[in-house]
Scaffold this motif. Sequence first.
Motif, mmCIF file in Angstrom:
data_model
loop_
_atom_site.group_PDB
_atom_site.id
_atom_site.type_symbol
_atom_site.label_atom_id
_atom_site.label_comp_id
_atom_site.label_asym_id
_atom_site.label_seq_id
_atom_site.Cartn_x
_atom_site.Cartn_y
_atom_site.Cartn_z
ATOM 1 N N ARG A 17 15.518 8.129 24.334
ATOM 2 C CA ARG A 17 14.596 7.691 23.289
ATOM 3 C C ARG A 17 13.313 7.177 23.930
ATOM 4 N NH1 ARG A 17 17.798 3.644 19.534
ATOM 5 N NH2 ARG A 17 18.574 2.968 21.530
ATOM 6 N N PRO A 18 12.190 7.429 23.292
ATOM 7 C CA PRO A 18 10.930 6.951 23.864
ATOM 8 C C PRO A 18 10.831 5.437 23.800
ATOM 9 C CG PRO A 18 10.562 7.933 21.703
ATOM 10 C CD PRO A 18 12.008 8.154 22.053
ATOM 11 N N ALA A 19 10.070 4.919 24.713
ATOM 12 C CA ALA A 19 9.855 3.480 24.759
ATOM 13 C C ALA A 19 9.032 3.064 23.552
ATOM 14 C CB ALA A 19 9.121 3.105 26.040
ATOM 15 N N VAL A 20 9.190 1.827 23.153
ATOM 16 C CA VAL A 20 8.367 1.276 22.078
ATOM 17 C C VAL A 20 6.973 1.057 22.658
ATOM 18 C CG1 VAL A 20 8.049 -0.653 20.519
ATOM 19 C CG2 VAL A 20 10.350 0.189 21.010
ATOM 20 N N ILE A 21 5.982 1.596 21.984
ATOM 21 C CA ILE A 21 4.613 1.520 22.480
ATOM 22 C C ILE A 21 3.908 0.337 21.829
ATOM 23 C CG2 ILE A 21 2.430 2.752 22.636
ATOM 24 C CD1 ILE A 21 4.069 5.340 22.475
ATOM 25 N N ALA A 22 3.199 -0.397 22.643
ATOM 26 C CA ALA A 22 2.469 -1.563 22.149
ATOM 27 C C ALA A 22 1.465 -1.133 21.079
ATOM 28 C CB ALA A 22 1.745 -2.246 23.298
ATOM 29 N N PRO A 23 1.223 -1.955 20.059
ATOM 30 C CA PRO A 23 0.317 -1.584 18.975
ATOM 31 C C PRO A 23 -1.073 -1.158 19.440
ATOM 32 C CG PRO A 23 1.508 -3.560 18.390
ATOM 33 C CD PRO A 23 1.852 -3.245 19.820
ATOM 34 N N GLY A 24 -1.583 -1.754 20.485
ATOM 35 C CA GLY A 24 -2.901 -1.400 20.987
ATOM 36 C C GLY A 24 -2.963 -0.037 21.646
ATOM 37 N N GLU A 25 -1.807 0.544 21.917
ATOM 38 C CA GLU A 25 -1.746 1.834 22.590
ATOM 39 C C GLU A 25 -1.452 2.988 21.628
ATOM 40 O OE1 GLU A 25 -2.299 2.144 25.924
ATOM 41 O OE2 GLU A 25 -2.762 0.019 25.873
ATOM 42 N N ARG A 26 -1.122 2.700 20.370
ATOM 43 C CA ARG A 26 -0.735 3.732 19.418
ATOM 44 C C ARG A 26 -1.920 4.255 18.626
ATOM 45 N NH1 ARG A 26 4.319 0.536 16.910
ATOM 46 N NH2 ARG A 26 2.820 -1.116 16.919
ATOM 47 N N GLY A 27 -1.793 5.458 18.138
ATOM 48 C CA GLY A 27 -2.715 6.025 17.172
ATOM 49 C C GLY A 27 -4.077 6.366 17.720
ATOM 50 N N ALA A 28 -4.975 6.661 16.790
ATOM 51 C CA ALA A 28 -6.334 7.036 17.143
ATOM 52 C C ALA A 28 -7.282 6.422 16.116
ATOM 53 C CB ALA A 28 -6.479 8.552 17.155
ATOM 54 N N THR A 29 -8.494 6.240 16.522
ATOM 55 C CA THR A 29 -9.525 5.738 15.618
ATOM 56 C C THR A 29 -10.543 6.833 15.412
ATOM 57 O OG1 THR A 29 -9.229 3.494 16.453
ATOM 58 C CG2 THR A 29 -11.284 3.961 15.280
ATOM 59 N N ARG A 30 -10.837 7.133 14.154
ATOM 60 C CA ARG A 30 -11.862 8.124 13.825
ATOM 61 C C ARG A 30 -12.885 7.447 12.928
ATOM 62 N NH1 ARG A 30 -14.062 11.381 10.465
ATOM 63 N NH2 ARG A 30 -14.698 13.480 11.002
ATOM 64 N N ILE A 31 -14.128 7.530 13.326
ATOM 65 C CA ILE A 31 -15.204 6.943 12.542
ATOM 66 C C ILE A 31 -15.943 8.082 11.850
ATOM 67 C CG2 ILE A 31 -17.320 5.567 12.641
ATOM 68 C CD1 ILE A 31 -16.044 4.239 15.149
ATOM 69 N N ALA A 32 -16.021 8.014 10.532
ATOM 70 C CA ALA A 32 -16.622 9.083 9.739
ATOM 71 C C ALA A 32 -18.113 9.215 10.036
ATOM 72 C CB ALA A 32 -16.408 8.809 8.259
ATOM 73 N N ASP A 33 -18.613 10.439 9.893
ATOM 74 C CA ASP A 33 -20.038 10.707 10.099
ATOM 75 C C ASP A 33 -20.903 9.811 9.217
ATOM 76 O OD1 ASP A 33 -18.835 12.731 11.533
ATOM 77 O OD2 ASP A 33 -20.096 14.326 10.730
ATOM 78 N N ARG A 34 -20.479 9.612 7.969
ATOM 79 C CA ARG A 34 -21.303 8.816 7.044
ATOM 80 C C ARG A 34 -21.406 7.357 7.477
ATOM 81 N NH1 ARG A 34 -16.619 9.499 3.163
ATOM 82 N NH2 ARG A 34 -15.596 7.501 3.283
ATOM 83 N N VAL A 35 -20.394 6.848 8.166
ATOM 84 C CA VAL A 35 -20.451 5.478 8.682
ATOM 85 C C VAL A 35 -21.488 5.396 9.793
ATOM 86 C CG1 VAL A 35 -19.147 3.681 9.887
ATOM 87 C CG2 VAL A 35 -18.084 4.953 8.015
ATOM 88 N N VAL A 36 -21.457 6.358 10.703
ATOM 89 C CA VAL A 36 -22.445 6.393 11.783
ATOM 90 C C VAL A 36 -23.842 6.565 11.198
ATOM 91 C CG1 VAL A 36 -23.160 7.576 13.898
ATOM 92 C CG2 VAL A 36 -20.728 7.304 13.388
ATOM 93 N N ALA A 37 -23.970 7.384 10.144
ATOM 94 C CA ALA A 37 -25.270 7.590 9.492
ATOM 95 C C ALA A 37 -25.793 6.289 8.883
ATOM 96 C CB ALA A 37 -25.163 8.675 8.425
ATOM 97 N N LYS A 38 -24.932 5.504 8.266
ATOM 98 C CA LYS A 38 -25.367 4.225 7.681
ATOM 99 C C LYS A 38 -25.827 3.254 8.763
ATOM 100 C CE LYS A 38 -22.983 4.221 3.322
ATOM 101 N NZ LYS A 38 -22.152 3.481 2.380
ATOM 102 N N ILE A 39 -25.106 3.226 9.866
ATOM 103 C CA ILE A 39 -25.498 2.354 10.978
ATOM 104 C C ILE A 39 -26.850 2.798 11.528
ATOM 105 C CG2 ILE A 39 -24.928 1.716 13.366
ATOM 106 C CD1 ILE A 39 -21.938 1.861 12.449
ATOM 107 N N ALA A 40 -27.035 4.099 11.701
ATOM 108 C CA ALA A 40 -28.294 4.618 12.232
ATOM 109 C C ALA A 40 -29.456 4.362 11.267
ATOM 110 C CB ALA A 40 -28.167 6.108 12.523
ATOM 111 N N ALA A 41 -29.216 4.501 9.959
ATOM 112 C CA ALA A 41 -30.271 4.241 8.974
ATOM 113 C C ALA A 41 -30.690 2.775 8.998
ATOM 114 C CB ALA A 41 -29.799 4.642 7.578
#
Length: 130
Positions: A17-41
């Motif tokens: 069985r795989p080891a339990v992975i620490a929460p900070g090591e799991r998953g991925a973060t995706r930032i939507a284009d529209r969020v980046v567009a709002k920051i840039a605006a």
Amino acid sequence: MTSVAGAAGTLDEPRGRPAVIAPGERGATRIADRVVAKIAAQAAREALGPLPPEAAPPHVTVAVHHDTARVRVHLELGYPCDIGSHCTQVRRQVVERVRALVAMEVPEVAVQVERLHPARTHGVAQGRTR
């Protein structure tokens, strides 16, 4: 059954069985284009300061690929002004804010000046007169 304990969790060797992975090591973060567009605006607005009353706020489109954002900013400026200086300030501010807030590289900021708004003076004619 042998258990191996570590910082990330426990691994039961016989069952594989795989080891339990620490929460900070799991998953991925995706930032939507529209969020980046709002920051840039917002960064473009900060760089420009006050605009003429009839000028539209900066409009931004963004293309995000992995950790890279390509930005296009559409502006309306007051006239007369140093257009090159304003465009340079917008590029710098957009790159800095996007890098700081979403940790993306911005290799390209294309600035397009859509319209110039002449300064209005109270009751005084501007331009050529006959």
